[in-house]
Design a protein around this motif. Structure first.
Motif, mmCIF file in Angstrom:
data_model
loop_
_atom_site.group_PDB
_atom_site.id
_atom_site.type_symbol
_atom_site.label_atom_id
_atom_site.label_comp_id
_atom_site.label_asym_id
_atom_site.label_seq_id
_atom_site.Cartn_x
_atom_site.Cartn_y
_atom_site.Cartn_z
ATOM 1 N N TYR A 38 38.886 36.356 34.173
ATOM 2 C CA TYR A 38 39.637 37.337 34.949
ATOM 3 C C TYR A 38 40.249 36.731 36.205
ATOM 4 O O TYR A 38 41.314 37.169 36.659
ATOM 5 C CB TYR A 38 38.763 38.553 35.277
ATOM 6 C CG TYR A 38 38.793 39.547 34.142
ATOM 7 C CD1 TYR A 38 39.830 40.466 34.028
ATOM 8 C CD2 TYR A 38 37.828 39.522 33.143
ATOM 9 C CE1 TYR A 38 39.893 41.353 32.967
ATOM 10 C CE2 TYR A 38 37.876 40.412 32.069
ATOM 11 C CZ TYR A 38 38.920 41.325 31.993
ATOM 12 O OH TYR A 38 38.992 42.190 30.937
ATOM 13 N N LEU A 39 39.645 35.697 36.761
ATOM 14 C CA LEU A 39 40.263 35.024 37.896
ATOM 15 C C LEU A 39 41.546 34.320 37.451
ATOM 16 O O LEU A 39 42.569 34.371 38.158
ATOM 17 C CB LEU A 39 39.291 34.017 38.511
ATOM 18 C CG LEU A 39 39.761 33.320 39.793
ATOM 19 C CD1 LEU A 39 40.072 34.329 40.895
ATOM 20 C CD2 LEU A 39 38.712 32.321 40.270
ATOM 21 N N ALA A 40 41.502 33.693 36.291
ATOM 22 C CA ALA A 40 42.716 33.039 35.777
ATOM 23 C C ALA A 40 43.813 34.064 35.491
ATOM 24 O O ALA A 40 44.998 33.836 35.790
ATOM 25 C CB ALA A 40 42.366 32.259 34.509
ATOM 26 N N ARG A 41 43.439 35.191 34.923
ATOM 27 C CA ARG A 41 44.422 36.237 34.634
ATOM 28 C C ARG A 41 44.991 36.840 35.919
ATOM 29 O O ARG A 41 46.181 37.132 36.009
ATOM 30 C CB ARG A 41 43.784 37.328 33.771
ATOM 31 C CG ARG A 41 43.444 36.883 32.357
ATOM 32 C CD ARG A 41 42.717 37.956 31.581
ATOM 33 N NE ARG A 41 43.530 39.168 31.440
ATOM 34 C CZ ARG A 41 43.107 40.281 30.834
ATOM 35 N NH1 ARG A 41 41.883 40.324 30.336
ATOM 36 N NH2 ARG A 41 43.886 41.334 30.751
ATOM 37 N N ASP A 44 35.891 39.063 45.032
ATOM 38 C CA ASP A 44 34.754 39.438 44.196
ATOM 39 C C ASP A 44 34.503 38.406 43.099
ATOM 40 O O ASP A 44 33.361 38.001 42.854
ATOM 41 C CB ASP A 44 35.033 40.810 43.568
ATOM 42 C CG ASP A 44 33.801 41.688 43.539
ATOM 43 O OD1 ASP A 44 32.995 41.622 44.484
ATOM 44 O OD2 ASP A 44 33.643 42.450 42.566
ATOM 45 N N LEU A 45 35.554 37.972 42.430
ATOM 46 C CA LEU A 45 35.416 37.011 41.343
ATOM 47 C C LEU A 45 34.974 35.650 41.879
ATOM 48 O O LEU A 45 34.119 34.983 41.280
ATOM 49 C CB LEU A 45 36.746 36.888 40.593
ATOM 50 C CG LEU A 45 37.193 38.144 39.846
ATOM 51 C CD1 LEU A 45 38.632 37.999 39.364
ATOM 52 C CD2 LEU A 45 36.270 38.430 38.664
ATOM 53 N N ASN A 46 35.533 35.237 42.992
ATOM 54 C CA ASN A 46 35.169 33.943 43.563
ATOM 55 C C ASN A 46 33.705 33.900 44.001
ATOM 56 O O ASN A 46 32.997 32.920 43.754
ATOM 57 C CB ASN A 46 36.077 33.617 44.756
ATOM 58 C CG ASN A 46 37.371 32.960 44.332
ATOM 59 O OD1 ASN A 46 37.389 32.108 43.452
ATOM 60 N ND2 ASN A 46 38.483 33.358 44.945
ATOM 61 N N ILE A 47 33.242 34.962 44.662
ATOM 62 C CA ILE A 47 31.864 34.947 45.146
ATOM 63 C C ILE A 47 30.886 35.004 43.976
ATOM 64 O O ILE A 47 29.802 34.404 44.012
ATOM 65 C CB ILE A 47 31.607 36.099 46.165
ATOM 66 C CG1 ILE A 47 30.365 35.794 47.019
ATOM 67 C CG2 ILE A 47 31.461 37.425 45.470
ATOM 68 C CD1 ILE A 47 30.544 34.686 48.011
ATOM 69 N N ALA A 48 31.266 35.711 42.908
ATOM 70 C CA ALA A 48 30.415 35.756 41.717
ATOM 71 C C ALA A 48 30.312 34.379 41.073
ATOM 72 O O ALA A 48 29.230 33.957 40.627
ATOM 73 C CB ALA A 48 30.963 36.765 40.720
ATOM 74 N N ASN A 106 33.329 51.909 42.828
ATOM 75 C CA ASN A 106 31.884 51.672 42.755
ATOM 76 C C ASN A 106 31.498 50.321 43.346
ATOM 77 O O ASN A 106 30.429 49.806 43.087
ATOM 78 C CB ASN A 106 31.417 51.750 41.292
ATOM 79 C CG ASN A 106 29.940 52.045 41.177
ATOM 80 O OD1 ASN A 106 29.429 52.989 41.765
ATOM 81 N ND2 ASN A 106 29.241 51.233 40.416
ATOM 82 N N LEU A 107 32.371 49.769 44.181
ATOM 83 C CA LEU A 107 32.168 48.440 44.742
ATOM 84 C C LEU A 107 31.257 48.507 45.974
ATOM 85 O O LEU A 107 31.279 49.494 46.707
ATOM 86 C CB LEU A 107 33.529 47.861 45.132
ATOM 87 C CG LEU A 107 33.642 46.360 45.378
ATOM 88 C CD1 LEU A 107 33.268 45.574 44.120
ATOM 89 C CD2 LEU A 107 35.067 46.022 45.788
#
Length: 590
Positions: A82-85, A108-112, A445-446
């Protein structure tokens, strides 16, 4: 926007560019909307518990083994994909609202992905978190998992089997972790043991997991009720109790003797880097442990000065340390004999502040809320907490209050606690976020601790504006709660980056706040269990205070406190830098 390679930049400067300046769109980007929708659906399948707590019942029969290597790799691939997309989307062509969403999702994606580099699964259980506690809450029948229909009861049987598989993995991971030096501090293992023992206790009919059996309504036939009762007895007697009996034996006889004597996360392999990551995760900033430690020392000094003023106001002539003991032991502040009276007191606080809420807030959540006593199986080591309601508002937000000993329950901080956990703290912030249908589903819901806990701590300072803190002891309760969070900056960084022992952190807290020693011990062990989380409160609160002061100064008579609160709350949880950008743009456009 990603930086162009240096060679391409030089070429553009040399040749010029006929490309028009990109301006934000006025209408949503369909491809971005599609990405967000697909992300949310895939996210819920990866994290079905999140769906359950949202009130989405589609995955109530599932519980992936989040402690397995397979799940970890699946999650890593999900975030990478999803980060690439996301990076194929031209951020500059999105609407201003979409640009905020882009920034949030990217963060969010980077920290995960950063978190996936650490071996968190080798410390799967502790006294404050872990699947045994979360599933224990659901198993009681009084939380988010529904128990209304036959299908609901069958869903839970399937989910419990997945849970048992996860706990089998937890046992394996504890052994693997111990062999590699990933061990809990001894004091945390000692607090974990009673929880495991509770879940291994007989008879079946008294077990926590048996609770839903007594909740079967008339819509379930007698035959189905009998069948489900038998299946729940088998599930508990043949799977859950033996599982926890074996786990308890292992933890007591094998794991406890190996447990660490050190207190901080820097005592495990790669612990220093892990703590640096946790600071970023929980504060959404790049602050260092040293910077946070110094900030904490400064805040503790400021709050001690204000506490001295209140001490003088009430006519106490001893030093501040003895005043803490005075507040802890003052009988007038321990007036209750029944747990129900504690709950009634919180409801009375709400009634007193209701008339003033409209002076500070335009937006009020539709979701109802309740104050409940914390369940007995986790009450001894639990702190007061808020559990969100469902997205559709059918399940209320719940403020849980531990009352392990009502005779010693001290009320001096109850007004402050209500502002933080209930209204206008967590209940307003989380419910308004969930109810905001203009937000994409994943943002509704974040949770970012620096924003959510920062907002709740900021709300504690609104007591006088809401008609509370008329009693100096209640105002002292607010100062004590803020001091509690300032102390966290000192002791959390002290424990995890400066070699502080559990005992040194306890002593520092006793010297600077009025909490009981038992409460302080529980809190220090909480910080040991979840490093970095305790930093989020004060870091977030100070940022929101800073933004309000900036707006008041620059807008003068045009400053509208209700509009400011709407602005802070309308977008839900945000990394602090994103929130600051929003407020600055609001000030500039006012």
């Amino acid at each position: 926007m990603r930086l162009l390679p240096l060679l391409l930049l030089l070429l553009l400067f040399a040749c010029g560019s006929d490309e028009p300046e990109v301006t934000p769109s006025e209408s949503p980007d369909p491809s971005f909307t599609k990405l967000l929708d697909e992300y949310q659906e895939a996210r819920l399948q990866l994290n079905p518990l999140e769906a359950t707590f949202m009130g989405d019942d589609r995955y109530n029969d599932r519980l992936p083994n989040m402690l397995s290597q397979e799940y970890k790799e699946e999650s890593r691939a999900f975030y990478q994909d999803y980060l690439a997309r996301l990076r194929k989307i031209n951020r500059n062509r999105l609407t201003p609202t979409e640009q905020v969403t882009y920034d949030v999702l990217e963060w969010d994606l980077n920290i995960a992905l950063q978190g996936a580099d650490f071996t968190e699964e080798l410390l799967p259980l502790d006294q404050f978190s872990g699947p045994h506690l979360m599933i224990g809450q659901l198993a009681s029948g009084a939380s988010a998992q529904p128990f209304r229909t036959v299908e609901d009861y069958e869903n839970w049987l399937l989910r419990v089997e997945d849970f048992a598989t996860m706990m089998d993995t937890a046992r394996v991971n504890l052994e693997r972790g111990a062999a590699r030096g990933y061990l809990l501090p001894r004091s945390l293992t000692e607090k974990l043991l009673p929880q495991l023992e509770n879940l291994s206790a007989e008879p079946v009919e008294d077990h926590l997991f048996y609770g839903p059996v007594g909740m079967m309504g008339d819509s379930i036939s007698t035959a189905e009720r009998d069948r489900l009762t038998d299946e729940y007895k088998r599930m508990i007697g043949q799977r859950i109790i033996p599982l926890f009996t074996d786990l308890t034996t292992y933890v007591r006889n094998d794991y406890l003797p190996q447990s660490r004597e050190t207190s901080g996360i820097d005592g495990i392999p790669n612990g220093e880097a892990y703590y640096k990551y946790l600071i970023k995760l929980y504060t959404t900033t790049d602050m260092t442990a040293d910077e946070i430690h110094e900030l904490g020392l400064s805040e503790v000094a400021r709050l001690r000065s204000e506490m001295e003023r209140v001490k003088t106001e009430v006519g106490y002539t001893g030093d501040l340390q003895s005043f803490f003991d005075h507040v802890r032991s003052r009988q007038e502040l321990m007036p209750f004999s029944q747990p129900e009276e504690v709950i009634e007191n919180f409801n009375a606080i709400y009634e007193r502040m209701k008339p003033q809420l409209a002076q500070l807030f335009n937006k009020v959540p539709k979701t109802e809320f309740e104050v409940r006593r914390t369940e007995a199986f986790r009450e001894a080591s639990a702190s007061a907490e808020y559990n969100p309601g469902s997205l559709d508002g059918t399940r209320p937000g719940i403020f849980y209050v531990p009352i392990p000993d009502v005779a010693t329950y001290n009320t001096f901080s109850d007004e402050d606690l209500f502002l933080h956990e209930a209204i206008p703290g967590h209940h307003y912030q989380i419910s308004l976020q969930q109810e905001n249908e203009e937000l994409p589903a994943f943002r509704r819901n974040l949770w970012y601790s620096a924003y959510g806990e920062g907002w709740a701590l900021y709300c504690e300072s609104l007591g006088e504006e809401l008609g509370l803190y008329e009693d100096p002891y209640q105002y002292f309760g607010m100062l004590s709660a803020e001091m509690h969070r300032a102390i966290r900056l000192v002791v959390d960084t002290g424990i995890h980056s400066k070699g502080w022992s559990r005992e040194r952190a306890i002593q520092y807290s006793l010297e600077n706040e009025a909490e009981s020693e038992a409460s302080i011990i529980s809190e220090i062990e909480r910080y040991m269990a979840i490093p970095g989380q305790a930093l989020s409160y004060k870091v977030g609160q100070l940022k929101i205070r800073e933004l309000r002061a900036r707006a008041e100064e620059q807008l003068g008579n045009d400053f509208d406190i209700k509009a400011f609160h709407d602005l802070v709350l309308e977008g839900g949880c945000l990394p602090l830098a994103v929130l600051e950008r929003k407020v600055d743009e609001w000030i500039a456009g006012a």
